[in-house]
Design a protein around this motif. Sequence first.
Motif, mmCIF file in Angstrom:
data_model
loop_
_atom_site.group_PDB
_atom_site.id
_atom_site.type_symbol
_atom_site.label_atom_id
_atom_site.label_comp_id
_atom_site.label_asym_id
_atom_site.label_seq_id
_atom_site.Cartn_x
_atom_site.Cartn_y
_atom_site.Cartn_z
ATOM 1 N N LEU A 157 8.098 -0.301 -36.745
ATOM 2 C CA LEU A 157 6.743 -0.256 -37.291
ATOM 3 C C LEU A 157 5.797 -0.203 -36.103
ATOM 4 O O LEU A 157 5.893 -1.042 -35.198
ATOM 5 C CB LEU A 157 6.462 -1.523 -38.108
ATOM 6 C CG LEU A 157 6.778 -1.466 -39.596
ATOM 7 C CD1 LEU A 157 6.918 -2.867 -40.155
ATOM 8 C CD2 LEU A 157 5.676 -0.714 -40.344
ATOM 9 N N LEU A 158 4.895 0.753 -36.084
ATOM 10 C CA LEU A 158 4.008 0.913 -34.932
ATOM 11 C C LEU A 158 2.556 0.678 -35.328
ATOM 12 O O LEU A 158 2.045 1.317 -36.239
ATOM 13 C CB LEU A 158 4.160 2.311 -34.332
ATOM 14 C CG LEU A 158 3.619 2.383 -32.915
ATOM 15 C CD1 LEU A 158 4.696 2.002 -31.908
ATOM 16 C CD2 LEU A 158 3.096 3.764 -32.593
ATOM 17 N N ASP A 164 -2.607 -7.120 -34.188
ATOM 18 C CA ASP A 164 -1.916 -6.506 -35.333
ATOM 19 C C ASP A 164 -0.422 -6.781 -35.244
ATOM 20 O O ASP A 164 0.210 -7.184 -36.224
ATOM 21 C CB ASP A 164 -2.153 -4.989 -35.359
ATOM 22 C CG ASP A 164 -3.563 -4.618 -35.773
ATOM 23 O OD1 ASP A 164 -4.159 -5.352 -36.573
ATOM 24 O OD2 ASP A 164 -4.068 -3.594 -35.287
ATOM 25 N N ALA A 165 0.149 -6.562 -34.055
ATOM 26 C CA ALA A 165 1.593 -6.787 -33.870
ATOM 27 C C ALA A 165 1.949 -8.256 -34.090
ATOM 28 O O ALA A 165 2.934 -8.569 -34.773
ATOM 29 C CB ALA A 165 2.014 -6.343 -32.474
ATOM 30 N N THR A 176 8.083 -4.787 -35.457
ATOM 31 C CA THR A 176 6.774 -4.200 -35.134
ATOM 32 C C THR A 176 6.510 -4.189 -33.633
ATOM 33 O O THR A 176 6.744 -5.182 -32.945
ATOM 34 C CB THR A 176 5.647 -4.996 -35.830
ATOM 35 O OG1 THR A 176 5.892 -5.044 -37.235
ATOM 36 C CG2 THR A 176 4.283 -4.346 -35.584
ATOM 37 N N VAL A 177 5.990 -3.053 -33.164
ATOM 38 C CA VAL A 177 5.518 -2.933 -31.776
ATOM 39 C C VAL A 177 4.134 -2.288 -31.809
ATOM 40 O O VAL A 177 3.723 -1.723 -32.823
ATOM 41 C CB VAL A 177 6.475 -2.074 -30.915
ATOM 42 C CG1 VAL A 177 7.791 -2.789 -30.697
ATOM 43 C CG2 VAL A 177 6.702 -0.695 -31.526
ATOM 44 N N ALA A 178 3.410 -2.380 -30.688
ATOM 45 C CA ALA A 178 2.069 -1.790 -30.605
ATOM 46 C C ALA A 178 1.988 -0.827 -29.436
ATOM 47 O O ALA A 178 2.604 -1.044 -28.394
ATOM 48 C CB ALA A 178 1.013 -2.882 -30.469
ATOM 49 N N LEU A 200 7.448 4.072 -38.592
ATOM 50 C CA LEU A 200 6.387 3.964 -39.599
ATOM 51 C C LEU A 200 5.095 3.607 -38.874
ATOM 52 O O LEU A 200 5.017 2.574 -38.203
ATOM 53 C CB LEU A 200 6.715 2.871 -40.625
ATOM 54 C CG LEU A 200 7.489 3.299 -41.872
ATOM 55 C CD1 LEU A 200 8.849 3.856 -41.503
ATOM 56 C CD2 LEU A 200 7.637 2.130 -42.835
ATOM 57 N N PHE A 201 4.088 4.468 -38.996
ATOM 58 C CA PHE A 201 2.800 4.224 -38.342
ATOM 59 C C PHE A 201 1.876 3.431 -39.265
ATOM 60 O O PHE A 201 1.659 3.810 -40.410
ATOM 61 C CB PHE A 201 2.128 5.548 -37.958
ATOM 62 C CG PHE A 201 2.846 6.277 -36.855
ATOM 63 C CD1 PHE A 201 2.698 5.887 -35.536
ATOM 64 C CD2 PHE A 201 3.691 7.346 -37.140
ATOM 65 C CE1 PHE A 201 3.369 6.546 -34.511
ATOM 66 C CE2 PHE A 201 4.367 8.018 -36.127
ATOM 67 C CZ PHE A 201 4.205 7.602 -34.804
ATOM 68 N N ALA A 202 1.343 2.326 -38.733
ATOM 69 C CA ALA A 202 0.376 1.513 -39.488
ATOM 70 C C ALA A 202 -0.857 1.302 -38.608
ATOM 71 O O ALA A 202 -1.193 0.192 -38.213
ATOM 72 C CB ALA A 202 1.000 0.176 -39.883
#
Length: 241
Positions: A157-158, A164-165, A176-178, A200-202
Amino acid sequence: LDTLELAMLQANKQALVFYQRCLVETNPQSAKARAYLQKRGINLEIIEKFSLGLSSDNWQDLYNFLKHNKFSDDLLKQVGLVGQAQSGRYYDKFRQRIMIPIFNNKGEVIAFGGRVLVDTDSPKYLNSQETKVFNKRKTLYALNVAQSEIKKQGFGLLVEGYMDAISMHTYGFNNTVASLGTAFSIEQARLLGRYARKVLFAYDNDSAGIQATIRAIDIARENFLQAKVVLLAPAKDPDEF
Protein backbone atom coordinates in the motif's frame (compact mmCIF):
# COMPACT_ATOMS: atom_id res chain seq x y z
CA LEU A 1 30.38 2.08 2.29
CA ASP A 2 33.17 4.63 2.54
CA THR A 3 34.38 6.30 5.74
CA LEU A 4 32.15 9.38 5.27
CA GLU A 5 29.01 7.28 4.73
CA LEU A 6 29.74 5.19 7.83
CA ALA A 7 30.28 8.37 9.88
CA MET A 8 26.99 9.83 8.60
CA LEU A 9 25.07 6.69 9.58
CA GLN A 10 26.70 6.78 13.02
CA ALA A 11 25.82 10.47 13.52
CA ASN A 12 22.19 9.80 12.54
CA LYS A 13 22.08 6.82 14.89
CA GLN A 14 23.30 8.96 17.80
CA ALA A 15 20.88 11.77 16.86
CA LEU A 16 18.05 9.25 17.09
CA VAL A 17 19.20 8.23 20.59
CA PHE A 18 19.02 11.92 21.57
CA TYR A 19 15.57 12.51 19.99
CA GLN A 20 14.08 9.39 21.61
CA ARG A 21 15.43 10.47 24.99
CA CYS A 22 13.86 13.93 24.57
CA LEU A 23 10.42 12.40 24.00
CA VAL A 24 10.37 10.52 27.31
CA GLU A 25 11.80 13.28 29.54
CA THR A 26 9.73 14.80 32.34
CA ASN A 27 9.33 18.38 31.15
CA PRO A 28 6.41 20.39 29.70
CA GLN A 29 7.64 20.17 26.10
CA SER A 30 8.02 16.37 26.18
CA ALA A 31 4.60 16.04 27.82
CA LYS A 32 3.09 18.23 25.09
CA ALA A 33 4.67 16.05 22.38
CA ARG A 34 3.36 12.85 23.97
CA ALA A 35 -0.12 14.41 24.27
CA TYR A 36 0.00 15.38 20.58
CA LEU A 37 0.86 11.81 19.56
CA GLN A 38 -1.86 10.41 21.81
CA LYS A 39 -4.38 12.81 20.22
CA ARG A 40 -3.34 11.49 16.79
CA GLY A 41 -4.06 7.94 18.02
CA ILE A 42 -0.38 7.00 18.06
CA ASN A 43 0.22 4.67 21.00
CA LEU A 44 3.44 3.55 22.68
CA GLU A 45 3.70 0.43 20.51
CA ILE A 46 3.65 2.55 17.32
CA ILE A 47 6.05 5.12 18.82
CA GLU A 48 8.49 2.25 19.41
CA LYS A 49 7.83 0.59 16.04
CA PHE A 50 8.71 3.79 14.17
CA SER A 51 11.35 4.98 16.70
CA LEU A 52 9.64 8.38 17.03
CA GLY A 53 11.36 11.11 18.98
CA LEU A 54 11.38 14.83 19.75
CA SER A 55 13.78 17.66 19.01
CA SER A 56 14.13 20.14 21.88
CA ASP A 57 13.31 23.85 21.50
CA ASN A 58 16.86 24.92 22.37
CA TRP A 59 19.25 25.93 19.59
CA GLN A 60 22.24 23.73 20.40
CA ASP A 61 21.08 20.72 22.44
CA LEU A 62 21.64 18.13 19.71
CA TYR A 63 24.80 19.88 18.52
CA ASN A 64 26.33 19.75 22.02
CA PHE A 65 25.30 16.09 22.43
CA LEU A 66 26.91 15.08 19.13
CA LYS A 67 30.05 17.14 19.76
CA HIS A 68 30.37 15.34 23.10
CA ASN A 69 30.25 12.11 21.03
CA LYS A 70 33.24 13.37 18.98
CA PHE A 71 31.51 14.18 15.66
CA SER A 72 33.05 17.01 13.62
CA ASP A 73 31.23 20.23 12.71
CA ASP A 74 31.78 19.53 9.03
CA LEU A 75 30.22 16.06 9.23
CA LEU A 76 27.18 17.34 11.15
CA LYS A 77 26.62 20.00 8.48
CA GLN A 78 27.02 17.50 5.63
CA VAL A 79 24.55 15.04 7.13
CA GLY A 80 22.04 17.87 7.65
CA LEU A 81 21.64 17.76 11.43
CA VAL A 82 23.09 21.22 12.08
CA GLY A 83 23.36 24.50 10.20
CA GLN A 84 25.81 27.38 10.55
CA ALA A 85 24.74 30.98 11.03
CA GLN A 86 26.59 33.93 9.43
CA SER A 87 28.13 34.58 12.84
CA GLY A 88 29.80 31.16 12.56
CA ARG A 89 27.69 29.71 15.36
CA TYR A 90 26.25 26.21 14.81
CA TYR A 91 22.58 25.47 15.48
CA ASP A 92 20.25 22.45 15.46
CA LYS A 93 18.27 22.34 12.21
CA PHE A 94 15.36 20.49 13.85
CA ARG A 95 13.80 22.18 16.87
CA GLN A 96 10.49 21.59 18.66
CA ARG A 97 9.34 18.91 16.23
CA ILE A 98 8.15 15.32 16.43
CA MET A 99 11.11 13.52 14.91
CA ILE A 100 10.47 10.76 12.38
CA PRO A 101 13.59 8.78 11.47
CA ILE A 102 13.87 7.44 7.93
CA PHE A 103 15.52 4.02 7.71
CA ASN A 104 16.91 2.17 4.74
CA ASN A 105 15.76 -1.43 4.22
CA LYS A 106 18.71 -2.63 6.33
CA GLY A 107 17.36 -0.70 9.33
CA GLU A 108 20.00 2.07 9.30
CA VAL A 109 18.92 5.67 9.98
CA ILE A 110 19.63 7.63 6.81
CA ALA A 111 17.61 10.84 7.39
CA PHE A 112 14.87 12.52 9.44
CA GLY A 113 11.53 14.21 8.96
CA GLY A 114 10.26 16.63 11.60
CA ARG A 115 6.61 17.55 12.18
CA VAL A 116 6.18 20.94 13.87
CA LEU A 117 4.57 20.94 17.33
CA VAL A 118 3.54 24.60 17.55
CA ASP A 119 1.86 26.72 14.88
CA THR A 120 4.54 29.13 13.66
CA ASP A 121 5.70 30.54 10.35
CA SER A 122 8.00 27.56 9.90
CA PRO A 123 6.88 24.77 7.52
CA LYS A 124 4.72 22.00 8.96
CA TYR A 125 7.28 19.39 7.87
CA LEU A 126 11.03 19.79 7.67
CA ASN A 127 13.05 17.05 5.96
CA SER A 128 16.72 16.16 5.87
CA GLN A 129 18.63 17.29 2.81
CA GLU A 130 19.83 14.61 0.40
CA THR A 131 23.24 13.22 1.35
CA LYS A 132 25.62 10.41 0.42
CA VAL A 133 23.39 8.04 2.43
CA PHE A 134 19.95 9.51 1.62
CA ASN A 135 18.35 9.78 -1.80
CA LYS A 136 14.59 10.40 -1.74
CA ARG A 137 13.97 8.78 -5.11
CA LYS A 138 15.59 5.55 -3.92
CA THR A 139 13.84 5.44 -0.52
CA LEU A 140 10.43 4.24 0.64
CA TYR A 141 9.51 5.36 4.15
CA ALA A 142 8.56 2.46 6.50
CA LEU A 143 9.90 -0.24 4.15
CA ASN A 144 12.11 -1.45 7.02
CA VAL A 145 9.01 -2.41 9.04
CA ALA A 146 6.68 -3.26 6.12
CA GLN A 147 8.80 -5.46 3.85
CA SER A 148 7.89 -8.84 5.38
CA GLU A 149 4.18 -7.99 5.37
CA ILE A 150 4.35 -6.80 1.74
CA LYS A 151 5.86 -10.16 0.79
CA LYS A 152 3.29 -12.05 2.84
CA GLN A 153 0.26 -10.18 1.46
CA GLY A 154 1.59 -9.99 -2.09
CA PHE A 155 1.07 -6.23 -2.42
CA GLY A 156 2.21 -2.91 -1.01
CA LEU A 157 0.00 0.00 0.00
CA LEU A 158 1.59 3.29 -1.03
CA VAL A 159 0.75 6.64 0.61
CA GLU A 160 2.29 10.11 0.33
CA GLY A 161 3.56 11.04 3.77
CA TYR A 162 4.97 9.87 7.10
CA MET A 163 1.83 10.40 9.18
CA ASP A 164 -0.34 8.61 6.61
CA ALA A 165 1.97 5.58 6.77
CA ILE A 166 2.11 5.65 10.58
CA SER A 167 -1.71 5.89 10.79
CA MET A 168 -2.12 2.97 8.41
CA HIS A 169 0.17 0.79 10.54
CA THR A 170 -1.70 1.93 13.67
CA TYR A 171 -4.88 0.44 12.17
CA GLY A 172 -3.20 -2.80 11.11
CA PHE A 173 -2.28 -2.07 7.48
CA ASN A 174 1.27 -3.22 8.07
CA ASN A 175 2.17 -3.46 4.37
CA THR A 176 2.08 0.36 3.97
CA VAL A 177 5.01 2.48 2.80
CA ALA A 178 5.27 6.16 1.81
CA SER A 179 6.98 7.81 -1.14
CA LEU A 180 8.14 10.73 1.06
CA GLY A 181 5.84 13.26 -0.58
CA THR A 182 7.79 13.10 -3.83
CA ALA A 183 6.34 11.73 -7.04
CA PHE A 184 6.57 7.94 -7.24
CA SER A 185 9.88 7.23 -8.93
CA ILE A 186 11.23 4.45 -11.14
CA GLU A 187 13.71 3.58 -8.37
CA GLN A 188 10.88 3.27 -5.81
CA ALA A 189 8.89 1.06 -8.20
CA ARG A 190 11.89 -1.24 -8.58
CA LEU A 191 12.48 -1.27 -4.83
CA LEU A 192 8.86 -2.23 -4.16
CA GLY A 193 9.04 -4.83 -6.93
CA ARG A 194 11.63 -6.80 -4.93
CA TYR A 195 8.89 -7.66 -2.42
CA ALA A 196 5.64 -7.84 -4.45
CA ARG A 197 4.35 -7.31 -7.98
CA LYS A 198 1.23 -5.41 -6.98
CA VAL A 199 0.76 -1.92 -5.52
CA LEU A 200 -2.31 -0.07 -4.23
CA PHE A 201 -2.01 3.73 -4.34
CA ALA A 202 -3.74 5.66 -1.55
CA TYR A 203 -2.54 9.20 -2.24
CA ASP A 204 -4.27 12.37 -1.03
CA ASN A 205 -7.75 13.02 -2.39
CA ASP A 206 -6.97 16.43 -3.89
CA SER A 207 -6.02 17.58 -7.40
CA ALA A 208 -2.28 17.22 -6.69
CA GLY A 209 -2.81 13.75 -5.21
CA ILE A 210 -4.95 12.63 -8.14
CA GLN A 211 -2.38 13.88 -10.68
CA ALA A 212 0.40 12.15 -8.71
CA THR A 213 -1.63 8.92 -8.72
CA ILE A 214 -2.12 9.01 -12.49
CA ARG A 215 1.63 9.47 -13.04
CA ALA A 216 2.43 6.79 -10.46
CA ILE A 217 0.21 4.21 -12.20
CA ASP A 218 2.17 4.70 -15.43
CA ILE A 219 5.51 4.29 -13.64
CA ALA A 220 4.26 1.18 -11.82
CA ARG A 221 3.07 -0.45 -15.05
CA GLU A 222 6.26 0.43 -16.92
CA ASN A 223 8.09 -1.47 -14.16
CA PHE A 224 5.83 -4.53 -14.42
CA LEU A 225 3.79 -3.80 -11.28
CA GLN A 226 0.05 -4.29 -11.22
CA ALA A 227 -1.44 -0.99 -9.99
CA LYS A 228 -4.76 -0.23 -8.33
CA VAL A 229 -6.15 2.87 -6.60
CA VAL A 230 -7.79 3.11 -3.18
CA LEU A 231 -10.65 5.62 -3.22
CA LEU A 232 -10.73 7.56 0.07
CA ALA A 233 -13.51 10.09 -0.61
CA PRO A 234 -14.82 12.01 1.22
CA ALA A 235 -11.64 11.94 3.38
CA LYS A 236 -8.74 14.04 2.14
CA ASP A 237 -6.00 11.49 2.97
CA PRO A 238 -5.49 8.07 4.60
CA ASP A 239 -4.75 9.63 8.00
CA GLU A 240 -8.11 11.47 8.04
CA PHE A 241 -9.89 8.38 6.72
